[in-house]
Motif scaffolding. Sequence first.
Motif, PDB file in Angstrom:
ATOM      1  N   SER A   1      -2.368   5.855  -2.927  1.00 33.39           N
ATOM      2  CA  SER A   1      -1.529   5.115  -1.997  1.00 33.39           C
ATOM      3  C   SER A   1      -1.100   6.003  -0.831  1.00 33.39           C
TER       4      SER A   1
ATOM      5  N   THR B   1       0.297  -6.814   7.886  1.00 34.33           N
ATOM      6  CA  THR B   1      -0.986  -6.939   7.180  1.00 34.33           C
ATOM      7  C   THR B   1      -1.725  -8.158   7.685  1.00 34.33           C
TER       8      THR B   1
ATOM      9  N   PRO C   1       0.809  -1.226   0.000  1.00 31.92           N
ATOM     10  CA  PRO C   1       0.000   0.000   0.000  1.00 31.92           C
ATOM     11  C   PRO C   1       0.839   1.272   0.000  1.00 31.92           C
TER      12      PRO C   1
ATOM     13  N   SER D   1       1.158   1.163  -4.013  1.00 32.67           N
ATOM     14  CA  SER D   1       0.234   0.327  -4.797  1.00 32.67           C
ATOM     15  C   SER D   1       0.951  -0.514  -5.843  1.00 32.67           C
TER      16      SER D   1
ATOM     17  N   ASN E   1     -12.552   1.876   1.500  1.00 34.38           N
ATOM     18  CA  ASN E   1     -11.178   2.037   1.943  1.00 34.38           C
ATOM     19  C   ASN E   1     -11.012   3.403   2.614  1.00 34.38           C
TER      20      ASN E   1
END
Length: 663
Positions: free
Chosen positions: A443, A332, A139, A142, A408
Amino acid sequence: MTLDLSRTRSETARLRLLRSFVCLFCLGALPAQGDDLLVSDRLQRLKGMKIQELLDVSVTSVSRRPQKYADAAAALFVISSEDIRRSGATRIPELLRMVPGIEVAQIDANKWAISSRGFNGRYASKLLVQLDGRTLYTPLYSGVYWDAQDTLLDDIERIEVIRGPGATLWGANAVNGIINIITRSAHDTEGGLLELAVGNEERTSGAIRYGLPVGDGGALRVYAKGFERDGSVTRSGEEGGDDWRGGQLGFRADLDLSTEDTLTLQGDYYDGDAGANLARRSGLISAEADISGGNLLGRWSRQQGMDSALALQIYYDQTRRTNWTLTEIRDTLDIDLKQDINLAGRHLLVWGLGYRTTRDDLSTGPGSALRLDPSRRQDTILSGFIQDDLSLANGRLHLIVGTKLERNDYTHWELQPNIRLLWNMATDTNLWAAVSRAVRTSSRFESDSIIMAGPIVISGNPELTSERLTAYEVGLRARPRENLSIDLTAFVNQYDHLQTYKMVGRGLVLTYDNGGDGIGYGVELASNWDLTHAWRLKLAYSWLQMELNSDESASIASIDIYDSAPHHQLSLRSWVDIGSNWEFDTNLYFVDGVENFASDAYVRLDVRLGWRLAPDMELSLIGRNLSDDHHGELSNFRGGSVADGLVYTQVERSLLLQAKWFF
């Protein structure tokens, strides 16, 4: 941050390719005695897959459920385990060169630029990459750190590559393509494998794997691998300082809990360092990136009848990366639930829910031109999708409709629908068409970074909207003859809200903006042709044209950067079986030049001569880039330097001797 200005690298004697080797390879290409060829049972199983069997290979990336490759309503290319073995490649990026519509450019000895249908560059951001269901992109920008993505290539069952959007099932950032790497079940890798290789560029590499049955109906494999790679040279002939070394180990267990339930557990840990040269006012300096990380994944599946199944997948991933610009620590957690349902024999419904959270800790050293504010951030993505495959006209027509809803922390709510149509025109001919919408969310870097490049300041913009794509595709997949298959795709991609820069106020302050739009269109072709029992040709070609614009507030150069892919790409692969124990494989690539990156067109020739010494032992002599001493595959934008001053290098001619022993 690691920056070693005084580090010296040991001089390594380089092996020189002799013209006699090339002559030997060429002699090996003489036609084999096809009708009299005697092949062992093991090689027959590997080599004997006919064109129809290739079309019947089960794939999962297009619809997130098993289906025949021939029935996939998308621009799909499958890299099989035999493609991998006979390519002579030692890295995942090298395997992707054979795929039409995929742009692969090696930046230096340890970095690649990879994209689909345009927008290529070191920080390419519109391609989703997965390994056994685990998303590999960061992230931060991206994109994908290709120097950190590895596995034992002999354990890969296939790589499914979709050109075009797949956001309805896979979510944001699956804009121009999806690369889905699928490894073999532990049941299929029982026994041992020892692999060793030496060469002038790939100095040394080795791997060991062992698999064994566990309990009642279970299997386990463990592996370890390591490598050391020599650095390359710059355009002016200086040492590139980009030598590379690393190691990785991991495991996979596949357990049969019952007649309906299965459980997969797998994990990996890697550690390595990659060098680079940086351009500074005082000259070139050496730097190094330290790379490490690990992951753990669990997947439970239950078969609920014909074409019906339920699966729950959870994985945790940690990445640690320190280079001359930035230190990144990222954790993550991803949870994915999916169910396939067969309704009334006509509807194949698939739906799912997803949750992902990522937490980072970013820091820069004293004097760095880069700063991120805040330095720590946690982001969450919630998603749900549904897609229905409706069978019509006695199964000869399929209408596929679906959408994904995603939330998001950057662009908030995103809707990504698609509609596809598949028509079985004849037994060996399928025609498909699709209209899809996909988005690429901004991002962490584009939202929160501040770069001070001399008198110019580039500031992130938290108000950015997502980049948007509406794609129109049509494809034909056919077998006009028993020994010939053709897969043809044409597409038009319409882009909106592409990211550019705009001037803020009257000073030299720039910020990210959504001032770009345009279209990309092209044609892609893939074909397999079995000339004889012993000789197969594989052809791939792609043509791409980009027409991009920016509004008056955007910098002209910023939109030009996106036009960064070659117009023409061609690959021709030849497999020749010589007798019962020899193989001669050639891979010829042509890649057009890229004007904006001052990159010239080049021809690349890779050759493999394989010898089966014994039923369980294989020796390969591999030559890469035999067409010239060295060439560049991607240069800095219009000859200038990139933001961090990384020096792009040349891909050199190389020779590799590889041995494999199965026990």
